[in-house]
Design an enzyme around this catalytic site. Sequence first.
Site, PDB file in Angstrom:
ATOM      1  N   ASP A  29       0.883  -1.166   0.000  1.00 46.52           N
ATOM      2  CA  ASP A  29       0.000   0.000   0.000  1.00 46.52           C
ATOM      3  C   ASP A  29       0.920   1.216   0.000  1.00 46.52           C
ATOM      4  O   ASP A  29       1.848   1.295   0.817  1.00 46.52           O
ATOM      5  CB  ASP A  29      -0.874  -0.024   1.259  1.00 46.52           C
ATOM      6  CG  ASP A  29      -1.968   1.021   1.241  1.00 46.52           C
ATOM      7  OD1 ASP A  29      -1.667   2.187   0.929  1.00 46.52           O
ATOM      8  OD2 ASP A  29      -3.111   0.678   1.562  1.00 46.52           O
ATOM      9  N   HIS A  93     -10.153  -6.924  -2.388  1.00 48.44           N
ATOM     10  CA  HIS A  93      -8.797  -6.904  -1.848  1.00 48.44           C
ATOM     11  C   HIS A  93      -8.792  -7.135  -0.346  1.00 48.44           C
ATOM     12  O   HIS A  93      -9.771  -6.861   0.338  1.00 48.44           O
ATOM     13  CB  HIS A  93      -8.063  -5.604  -2.201  1.00 48.44           C
ATOM     14  CG  HIS A  93      -8.708  -4.361  -1.703  1.00 48.44           C
ATOM     15  ND1 HIS A  93      -9.853  -3.831  -2.258  1.00 48.44           N
ATOM     16  CD2 HIS A  93      -8.357  -3.518  -0.705  1.00 48.44           C
ATOM     17  CE1 HIS A  93     -10.177  -2.713  -1.629  1.00 48.44           C
ATOM     18  NE2 HIS A  93      -9.296  -2.506  -0.674  1.00 48.44           N
TER      19      HIS A  93
END
Length: 130
Positions: A29, A93
Amino acid sequence: MPSIFSKIIDGEIPAHVVAETTEFLAFLDINPLTMGHVLVIPKQEIDYIFDMDEESYFGLTLFAKIVAAGIRKAFPCIKVGMAVIGLEVPHAHIHLIPLNTMDDINFSRPKLHPTDEELAEAALKIKAQL
C-alpha cells in the site's frame, strides 16, 4: 471501467510487488497504516470479495496467509492483521497489516507517506522472507 488495481495488474501503474501467481497479486500500500502494509488482490476484476467463486476466494485467502507469514518475518510484530473493507476501490482486496497495537489497524488515523525508496526496501524485505 478498470479499477486502479486492474491498471496495476496490467502494468499501467507501477507497484511494489511482493508476491505474484497467475491468479493473485500482493503489493505494498503506498499510503500504509504501518510499514509492511500489503494489499492482496485477485487478478480477476471483481468488486465484492464475497461474489468470488469458492475456489478463487479460498485461493486468495491461502495466498494472503503465505504473504502474511513473509510480512511477519520482515516486519517483526505481534500479529499480521487482516481487513476486508472494499469501499475505497471497486476491486476485491485484503489488507495485511503488521500489528503491535490495536491502533495499527485503525483506518481513520493518518496514513504514512513513505518514499519510493522506503517502499522498495520494504518490498525487498518481504520478498526475501517468502
